[in-house]
Design a protein around this motif. Structure first.
Motif, PDB file in Angstrom:
ATOM      1  N   LYS A  83      29.082  33.070  51.108  1.00 27.66           N
ATOM      2  CA  LYS A  83      30.555  32.210  51.485  1.00 27.66           C
ATOM      3  C   LYS A  83      31.454  31.952  49.826  1.00 27.66           C
ATOM      4  N   CYS A  84      30.897  32.956  48.830  1.00 26.11           N
ATOM      5  CA  CYS A  84      31.240  33.736  47.791  1.00 26.11           C
ATOM      6  C   CYS A  84      31.512  34.901  48.343  1.00 26.11           C
ATOM      7  N   ALA A  90      39.848  36.296  49.838  1.00 24.31           N
ATOM      8  CA  ALA A  90      40.736  35.634  49.898  1.00 24.31           C
ATOM      9  C   ALA A  90      41.899  35.808  48.703  1.00 24.31           C
ATOM     10  N   GLN A  91      40.213  36.113  47.668  1.00 21.56           N
ATOM     11  CA  GLN A  91      41.613  35.427  46.306  1.00 21.56           C
ATOM     12  C   GLN A  91      41.969  36.956  46.228  1.00 21.56           C
ATOM     13  N   ILE A  92      41.296  38.337  45.983  1.00 26.18           N
ATOM     14  CA  ILE A  92      42.087  39.392  46.335  1.00 26.18           C
ATOM     15  C   ILE A  92      42.778  39.793  46.653  1.00 26.18           C
ATOM     16  N   ASP A  93      42.713  39.065  48.423  1.00 19.25           N
ATOM     17  CA  ASP A  93      43.904  39.677  48.906  1.00 19.25           C
ATOM     18  C   ASP A  93      44.930  38.397  49.437  1.00 19.25           C
ATOM     19  N   GLU A  94      45.089  37.397  47.942  1.00 19.02           N
ATOM     20  CA  GLU A  94      46.057  36.461  47.796  1.00 19.02           C
ATOM     21  C   GLU A  94      46.860  37.306  46.426  1.00 19.02           C
ATOM     22  N   GLU A  95      45.905  37.820  45.680  1.00 19.70           N
ATOM     23  CA  GLU A  95      45.848  39.173  44.239  1.00 19.70           C
ATOM     24  C   GLU A  95      46.915  40.334  44.507  1.00 19.70           C
ATOM     25  N   VAL A  96      46.816  40.799  45.936  1.00 18.42           N
ATOM     26  CA  VAL A  96      47.116  42.110  46.546  1.00 18.42           C
ATOM     27  C   VAL A  96      48.732  41.704  46.972  1.00 18.42           C
ATOM     28  N   ASP A 103      42.612  50.012  43.664  1.00 18.70           N
ATOM     29  CA  ASP A 103      41.925  51.161  44.367  1.00 18.70           C
ATOM     30  C   ASP A 103      40.939  50.577  45.209  1.00 18.70           C
ATOM     31  N   SER A 104      40.120  51.966  45.843  1.00 14.67           N
ATOM     32  CA  SER A 104      39.350  51.197  46.670  1.00 14.67           C
ATOM     33  C   SER A 104      38.279  50.953  45.809  1.00 14.67           C
ATOM     34  N   GLN A 105      37.841  51.679  45.171  1.00 17.85           N
ATOM     35  CA  GLN A 105      36.302  50.963  43.972  1.00 17.85           C
ATOM     36  C   GLN A 105      36.852  49.423  43.270  1.00 17.85           C
ATOM     37  N   GLY A 106      38.211  50.094  42.486  1.00 20.58           N
ATOM     38  CA  GLY A 106      38.346  48.806  41.573  1.00 20.58           C
ATOM     39  C   GLY A 106      38.667  47.532  42.777  1.00 20.58           C
ATOM     40  N   ARG A 107      38.875  47.147  43.687  1.00 19.56           N
ATOM     41  CA  ARG A 107      38.726  46.082  44.502  1.00 19.56           C
ATOM     42  C   ARG A 107      37.161  45.633  44.912  1.00 19.56           C
ATOM     43  N   LYS A 108      36.711  47.184  45.353  1.00 17.99           N
ATOM     44  CA  LYS A 108      35.246  46.368  45.375  1.00 17.99           C
ATOM     45  C   LYS A 108      34.917  45.729  44.349  1.00 17.99           C
ATOM     46  N   SER A 115      32.541  37.626  43.291  1.00 19.33           N
ATOM     47  CA  SER A 115      31.690  36.782  43.982  1.00 19.33           C
ATOM     48  C   SER A 115      30.427  35.844  43.464  1.00 19.33           C
ATOM     49  N   CYS A 116      30.553  36.952  42.182  1.00 10.95           N
ATOM     50  CA  CYS A 116      29.020  36.430  41.725  1.00 10.95           C
ATOM     51  C   CYS A 116      29.922  35.650  40.301  1.00 10.95           C
ATOM     52  N   GLU A 117      30.330  35.349  40.149  1.00  7.41           N
ATOM     53  CA  GLU A 117      31.501  34.390  39.043  1.00  7.41           C
ATOM     54  C   GLU A 117      31.118  33.193  39.888  1.00  7.41           C
ATOM     55  N   ILE A 118      32.120  33.038  41.205  1.00 10.98           N
ATOM     56  CA  ILE A 118      31.852  31.606  42.115  1.00 10.98           C
ATOM     57  C   ILE A 118      30.368  31.253  42.587  1.00 10.98           C
TER      58      ILE A 118
END
Length: 245
Positions: A83-84, A90-96, A103-108, A115-118
């Protein structure tokens, strides 16, 4: 065989004093060889006993891992983590969508950190609910109120049973009772992949609230980086073997 060797050694010791020097020297060598053989057999027996004890300990620990409480904890942790991860993506998608560039690694990396923070925030919340209910309960209160306390405690403890189990394994490893490499062969994903989700919550518990403990899950968290390094080395070894073919 060992009894005969012990007898031979004692006989040699008795006659050495009555022999010429060169014969006494030979006899002393024979005595040393017999003693070395006896020590090697004792050492071999000790090594075998240690291996059996270690294997028994690993089997017992693995049975706990596959058992009811820890198995249930693994299930609820997996569900919450998924879930996290979904919320983080979803939050990163919103930021994008708002123009942020990864970049690919930066997004990952950003999705993983978020997700760890949530995840840790959810554990903070569950612990807070338990503490809040505990403070509200009067010793003379109704059974229903105490049932509420029990429910809140159980919800939180379900998530923490796996980290507590990992703490036990890590402590045994730190004391040399379990080889670290064997532990990582079995449970590297738990230390390198699961424990980081708990890390922020653990850090909070070390410094905040009535339940603060500066050494809370210290053995388990100390295994995170070695587990990551072990996984990286194993990955590099596989790639090297694959490249050599």
């Amino acid at each position: 065989m060992e009894a005969a060797l012990f007898y031979a050694a004692s006989v040699v010791d008795r006659v050495i004093a009555d022999l010429p020097i060169w014969i006494a020297s030979v006899a002393a060598v024979v005595t040393s060889v017999i003693a070395a053989y006896q020590l090697s057999r004792i050492s071999e027996a000790n090594v075998n006993a240690t291996k059996v004890a270690r294997a028994s300990l690993i089997l017992e620990i693995d049975a706990m891992f596959e058992g009811g409480d820890v198995l249930e904890s693994r299930k609820v942790i997996r569900t919450l983590r998924n879930k996290c991860v979904f919320v983080a993506r979803a939050q990163i998608d919103e930021e994008v969508n708002q123009g942020r560039v990864y970049d690919s690694q930066g997004r990952k990396s950003a999705e993983y950190a978020l997700s760890c923070e949530i995840f840790s925030q959810q554990l903070d919340y569950l612990l807070g609910r338990y503490v809040s209910v505990n403070k509200r309960i009067d010793p003379a209160s109704s059974r229903m109120a105490n049932d509420d306390k029990s429910v809140e405690a159980d919800i939180y403890s379900r998530y923490m049973r796996l980290p507590y189990w990992l703490e036990t394994v890590a402590m045994l490893t730190s004391q040399g009772l379990l080889p670290q490499n064997e532990v990582f062969e079995l449970y590297d994903e738990l230390y390198a992949g699961i424990m980081p989700y708990f890390l922020k919550h653990i850090e909070n518990r070390r410094v905040e609230g009535a339940r603060q403990n500066p050494n809370f899950l210290i053995f388990a968290t100390n295994m995170i980086e070695p587990a990551k390094q072990w996984r990286q080395q194993k990955r590099e070894s596989r790639l090297a073997v694959k490249g050599a073919r």
